[in-house]
Design a protein around this motif. Structure first.
Motif, short mmCIF file in Angstrom:
data_model
loop_
_atom_site.label_atom_id
_atom_site.label_comp_id
_atom_site.label_asym_id
_atom_site.label_seq_id
_atom_site.Cartn_x
_atom_site.Cartn_y
_atom_site.Cartn_z
N UNK A 155 -11.14 45.96 -18.06
CA UNK A 155 -11.70 44.73 -18.59
C UNK A 155 -11.91 44.72 -20.09
N UNK A 156 -11.42 45.73 -20.77
CA UNK A 156 -11.60 45.83 -22.23
C UNK A 156 -10.23 45.97 -22.89
N UNK A 157 -10.22 45.73 -24.20
CA UNK A 157 -9.02 46.05 -24.97
C UNK A 157 -8.83 47.56 -24.96
N UNK A 158 -7.60 47.97 -24.92
CA UNK A 158 -7.27 49.40 -24.90
C UNK A 158 -6.54 49.74 -26.19
N UNK A 159 -7.16 50.56 -27.03
CA UNK A 159 -6.55 50.98 -28.29
C UNK A 159 -6.40 52.50 -28.26
#
Length: 178
Positions: A155-159
């Protein structure tokens, strides 16, 4: 100009250089290496046959070993300096709303010092960050790292900031879609 693809395989790269030299063709220099391990091995081969080696993309500022001009005196580094990458990441992070960066590397013994430096860089730039490593020749280890990343970033951006060989990078990409 003669172009050969060593497929980021140091043995294949050296074999190509030696084969070309023994074929009677006249070469004035070797150029274009881009994978760390290939650059290291081809530099030694080129030096032993007195062939200048001009590198446009040997990642010497990310690979401390290749940065050592005493260890690789005949490797001429002409590539793009990538040390400003940290500033670029900050700007990209601001633009895209990044707040957390996961650093993934290969062999912890080889890359931990650089990974710790990047962790500190990212934290100084107000990112939270963490470090994970995978064993390059252990598919289960690679899959576990990607599984852990997927789980922790639901559910989050993945960097992800990668440090390691092109071979491991490709494997991590494959593991990310399995």
């Amino acid at each position: 100009h003669v172009f050969h693809d060593d497929k980021c395989n140091p043995s294949k790269g050296s074999q190509i250089v030696l084969s070309e030299m023994s074929s009677g063709n006249t070469y004035i220099a070797l150029g274009g290496g881009g994978c760390s391990e290939v650059c290291a091995q081809e530099s030694a081969v080129a030096s032993s046959i007195r062939l200048p080696f001009l590198s446009y993309e040997c990642p010497s500022d990310f690979d401390p070993q290749l940065s050592d001009t005493a260890a690789y005196p005949d490797l001429t580094r002409m590539g793009t300096v990538t040390t400003p990458v940290i500033d670029v990441i900050r700007k990209m992070g601001d633009k895209h709303g990044w707040d957390h960066i996961i650093i993934v590397s290969g062999d912890r013994g080889k890359y931990k010092e650089l990974a710790d430096e990047r962790l500190q860089n990212f934290q100084e730039l107000r990112f939270t960050s963490e470090y994970m490593s995978a064993e390059e020749d252990n598919w289960q280890s690679i899959q576990q790292v990607m599984s852990d990343i997927k789980e922790s970033t639901k559910g989050k951006n993945r960097t992800v900031f990668f440090i390691g060989t092109e071979k491991l990078f490709r494997k991590l990409i494959c593991a990310s879609i399995t």
